[in-house]
Write a protein that holds these residues in place. Structure first.
Motif, PDB file in Angstrom:
ATOM      1  N   SER A  27      28.669  39.437  35.720  1.00  0.00           N
ATOM      2  CA  SER A  27      28.844  39.874  34.631  1.00  0.00           C
ATOM      3  C   SER A  27      30.179  40.336  34.187  1.00  0.00           C
ATOM      4  O   SER A  27      30.745  39.985  33.069  1.00  0.00           O
ATOM      5  N   MET A  28      30.712  41.269  35.046  1.00  0.00           N
ATOM      6  CA  MET A  28      32.216  41.786  34.825  1.00  0.00           C
ATOM      7  C   MET A  28      33.172  40.474  34.740  1.00  0.00           C
ATOM      8  O   MET A  28      34.297  40.632  33.979  1.00  0.00           O
ATOM      9  N   ASP A  29      33.216  39.449  35.773  1.00  0.00           N
ATOM     10  CA  ASP A  29      33.831  38.305  35.539  1.00  0.00           C
ATOM     11  C   ASP A  29      33.844  37.829  34.269  1.00  0.00           C
ATOM     12  O   ASP A  29      34.896  37.408  33.544  1.00  0.00           O
ATOM     13  N   LEU A  30      32.779  37.514  33.822  1.00  0.00           N
ATOM     14  CA  LEU A  30      32.361  36.866  32.412  1.00  0.00           C
ATOM     15  C   LEU A  30      33.007  37.697  31.111  1.00  0.00           C
ATOM     16  O   LEU A  30      33.426  37.237  30.405  1.00  0.00           O
ATOM     17  N   GLU A  31      33.142  39.117  31.437  1.00  0.00           N
ATOM     18  CA  GLU A  31      33.639  39.994  30.414  1.00  0.00           C
ATOM     19  C   GLU A  31      34.964  40.411  30.642  1.00  0.00           C
ATOM     20  O   GLU A  31      35.652  40.861  30.015  1.00  0.00           O
ATOM     21  N   GLY A  32      35.652  39.986  31.736  1.00  0.00           N
ATOM     22  CA  GLY A  32      36.851  40.132  32.097  1.00  0.00           C
ATOM     23  C   GLY A  32      37.303  41.542  32.542  1.00  0.00           C
ATOM     24  O   GLY A  32      38.146  42.107  31.956  1.00  0.00           O
ATOM     25  N   ILE A  33      36.406  42.362  33.041  1.00  0.00           N
ATOM     26  CA  ILE A  33      36.469  43.658  33.459  1.00  0.00           C
ATOM     27  C   ILE A  33      36.538  43.592  34.913  1.00  0.00           C
ATOM     28  O   ILE A  33      35.793  43.180  35.613  1.00  0.00           O
ATOM     29  N   GLU A  34      37.301  44.568  35.451  1.00  0.00           N
ATOM     30  CA  GLU A  34      37.904  44.826  36.833  1.00  0.00           C
ATOM     31  C   GLU A  34      37.223  45.995  37.252  1.00  0.00           C
ATOM     32  O   GLU A  34      37.147  46.880  36.469  1.00  0.00           O
ATOM     33  N   ILE A  35      36.777  46.094  38.654  1.00  0.00           N
ATOM     34  CA  ILE A  35      36.101  47.440  39.246  1.00  0.00           C
ATOM     35  C   ILE A  35      37.492  48.130  39.494  1.00  0.00           C
ATOM     36  O   ILE A  35      38.415  47.702  40.355  1.00  0.00           O
ATOM     37  N   LEU A  36      37.614  49.688  39.042  1.00  0.00           N
ATOM     38  CA  LEU A  36      38.559  50.510  39.471  1.00  0.00           C
ATOM     39  C   LEU A  36      37.943  51.741  40.246  1.00  0.00           C
ATOM     40  O   LEU A  36      36.872  51.845  40.186  1.00  0.00           O
ATOM     41  N   ASP A  37      39.165  52.298  41.137  1.00  0.00           N
ATOM     42  CA  ASP A  37      38.718  53.479  41.831  1.00  0.00           C
ATOM     43  C   ASP A  37      38.308  54.393  40.888  1.00  0.00           C
ATOM     44  O   ASP A  37      38.635  54.576  39.663  1.00  0.00           O
ATOM     45  N   SER A 134      18.579  52.258  47.344  1.00  0.00           N
ATOM     46  CA  SER A 134      18.891  51.279  46.472  1.00  0.00           C
ATOM     47  C   SER A 134      20.207  51.386  45.921  1.00  0.00           C
ATOM     48  O   SER A 134      21.171  50.426  45.873  1.00  0.00           O
ATOM     49  N   ALA A 135      20.722  52.511  45.574  1.00  0.00           N
ATOM     50  CA  ALA A 135      22.163  52.898  45.175  1.00  0.00           C
ATOM     51  C   ALA A 135      23.020  52.597  46.125  1.00  0.00           C
ATOM     52  O   ALA A 135      24.139  52.190  45.908  1.00  0.00           O
ATOM     53  N   SER A 136      22.862  53.023  47.482  1.00  0.00           N
ATOM     54  CA  SER A 136      23.839  52.882  48.359  1.00  0.00           C
ATOM     55  C   SER A 136      24.065  51.442  48.835  1.00  0.00           C
ATOM     56  O   SER A 136      25.199  50.874  48.988  1.00  0.00           O
ATOM     57  N   ASP A 137      22.982  50.610  48.956  1.00  0.00           N
ATOM     58  CA  ASP A 137      23.021  49.238  48.976  1.00  0.00           C
ATOM     59  C   ASP A 137      23.989  48.562  47.860  1.00  0.00           C
ATOM     60  O   ASP A 137      24.775  47.651  48.426  1.00  0.00           O
ATOM     61  N   ILE A 138      23.697  48.866  46.791  1.00  0.00           N
ATOM     62  CA  ILE A 138      24.507  48.283  45.677  1.00  0.00           C
ATOM     63  C   ILE A 138      26.107  48.675  45.980  1.00  0.00           C
ATOM     64  O   ILE A 138      26.930  48.080  45.805  1.00  0.00           O
ATOM     65  N   ARG A 139      26.128  50.009  46.106  1.00  0.00           N
ATOM     66  CA  ARG A 139      27.561  50.648  46.096  1.00  0.00           C
ATOM     67  C   ARG A 139      28.416  50.017  47.475  1.00  0.00           C
ATOM     68  O   ARG A 139      29.576  49.234  47.097  1.00  0.00           O
ATOM     69  N   ILE A 140      27.702  49.753  48.496  1.00  0.00           N
ATOM     70  CA  ILE A 140      28.565  49.080  49.551  1.00  0.00           C
ATOM     71  C   ILE A 140      28.883  47.692  49.331  1.00  0.00           C
ATOM     72  O   ILE A 140      30.233  47.330  49.541  1.00  0.00           O
ATOM     73  N   LYS A 141      28.016  46.903  48.514  1.00  0.00           N
ATOM     74  CA  LYS A 141      28.333  45.360  48.276  1.00  0.00           C
ATOM     75  C   LYS A 141      29.404  45.443  47.356  1.00  0.00           C
ATOM     76  O   LYS A 141      30.337  44.588  47.256  1.00  0.00           O
ATOM     77  N   LEU A 142      29.425  46.476  46.225  1.00  0.00           N
ATOM     78  CA  LEU A 142      30.579  46.294  45.177  1.00  0.00           C
ATOM     79  C   LEU A 142      32.007  46.837  45.692  1.00  0.00           C
ATOM     80  O   LEU A 142      32.974  46.141  45.188  1.00  0.00           O
ATOM     81  N   GLU A 143      31.804  47.792  46.555  1.00  0.00           N
ATOM     82  CA  GLU A 143      33.018  48.353  46.999  1.00  0.00           C
ATOM     83  C   GLU A 143      33.540  47.300  48.219  1.00  0.00           C
ATOM     84  O   GLU A 143      34.969  47.220  47.960  1.00  0.00           O
ATOM     85  N   ASN A 144      32.897  46.686  48.840  1.00  0.00           N
ATOM     86  CA  ASN A 144      33.567  45.845  49.797  1.00  0.00           C
ATOM     87  C   ASN A 144      33.923  44.559  49.003  1.00  0.00           C
ATOM     88  O   ASN A 144      34.819  43.955  49.404  1.00  0.00           O
ATOM     89  N   ALA A 145      33.389  44.095  47.733  1.00  0.00           N
ATOM     90  CA  ALA A 145      33.800  43.092  47.055  1.00  0.00           C
ATOM     91  C   ALA A 145      35.069  43.363  46.122  1.00  0.00           C
ATOM     92  O   ALA A 145      36.008  42.501  46.045  1.00  0.00           O
ATOM     93  N   ALA A 146      35.172  44.559  45.799  1.00  0.00           N
ATOM     94  CA  ALA A 146      36.333  45.073  45.001  1.00  0.00           C
ATOM     95  C   ALA A 146      37.515  45.651  45.783  1.00  0.00           C
ATOM     96  O   ALA A 146      38.515  45.888  45.223  1.00  0.00           O
ATOM     97  N   GLY A 147      36.917  46.166  46.669  1.00  0.00           N
ATOM     98  CA  GLY A 147      38.054  47.133  47.687  1.00  0.00           C
ATOM     99  C   GLY A 147      38.282  48.434  46.847  1.00  0.00           C
ATOM    100  O   GLY A 147      39.444  48.979  46.943  1.00  0.00           O
TER     101      GLY A 147
END
Length: 253
Positions: A27-37, A134-147
């Motif tokens: 979804s973020m790719d489609l909307e042109g949004i990057e994950i930030l610290d 659930s929150a931890s599992d999602i966070r780890i995946k997003l952090e690993n993908a975005a650094g």
């Protein structure tokens, strides 16, 4: 402090076994949004429950004697009442169209947090089995993908004692503390704070609820960006259980 709320509008209807983290990234790719610290993702619990398959088929429920009794008092269908009973540790108070209970997680809320909205007819979504995990599992995946270092809050819409209306509430968290203990700090007049503890997870969930809405908005994920105290509260061992007041201090029970 400038805070930005970003609702992700490209999230599809969630199905069982869907990868929430992957869907967020797409979804973020489609909307042109990057994950930030420091980004804080607030995710509606209904989306998480759907992805984890924790869906209740009300047509398959056989109501108990207690369910029929409470149904008469509340006006609710016996099947949904039985679902509430099964998802509760304790029934606390019953009134017209509501049952206040303590859920299996320890949250005190209406109808055990079971939601009949935004699902097909005859179905209902209880809270996720373990919202913190659930929150931890999602966070780890997003952090690993975005650094990037982020936090995840699983939110539910709940009412409050002595006040009308419902607000977003945190039922699961990962990546930052749910409570900000500010004891020992000074107020504007130099007086030391002695009892101040801020439920920042609830405040953030409520802020995100403004964007999520409660009807057909279709925005189950909101990014909160620009929270300056994120670094101060950053942790890998947070839990929403810290928001729960011990029963011995609950003067309303």
């Amino acid at each position: 402090m400038d805070v930005k709320l970003i609702g992700l509008r490209k999230i599809p209807l969630i199905k069982e076994n869907d990868d929430i983290a992957r869907i967020i990234l797409d979804s973020m790719d489609l909307e042109g949004i990057e994950i930030l610290d420091g980004d804080i993702f607030v995710i509606a619990e209904t989306a998480v429950s759907k992805s984890e398959g924790t869906i209740i088929d009300l047509n398959s429920i056989t109501p108990s004697k207690l369910a029929f009794e409470l149904s008469k008092k509340t006006g609710k269908k016996p099947e949904i009442v039985e679902a509430i009973i099964q998802e509760s540790n304790e029934i606390i108070k019953v009134g017209p169209d509501f049952i206040i209970s303590e859920t299996k997680h320890g949250f005190v809320c209406a109808n055990a947090g079971i939601d009949e909205s935004n699902v097909d007819g005859g179905l209902a979504t209880p809270m996720p089995v373990d919202p913190d995990k659930s929150a931890s599992d999602i966070r780890i995946k997003l952090e690993n993908a975005a650094g990037s270092e982020i936090a995840i809050i699983i939110s539910d819409t709940q009412g409050r004692a002595f006040r009308e209306g419902a607000v977003g509430t945190a039922i699961g968290i990962s990546g930052m503390e749910a409570l900000w203990d500010r004891r020992g700090e000074n107020d504007l007049y130099g007086r030391e704070l002695e009892t101040t503890s801020i439920a920042v997870a609830d405040e953030l969930a409520s802020a995100a609820s403004i964007i999520m809405g409660q009807a057909n908005e279709g925005i189950p994920v909101v990014i909160i960006r620009g929270i300056e105290y994120f670094k101060k509260l950053k942790t890998d061992s947070s839990t929403a259980k810290s928001l729960l007041r011990p029963k011995k201090y609950d003067v309303f029970r």
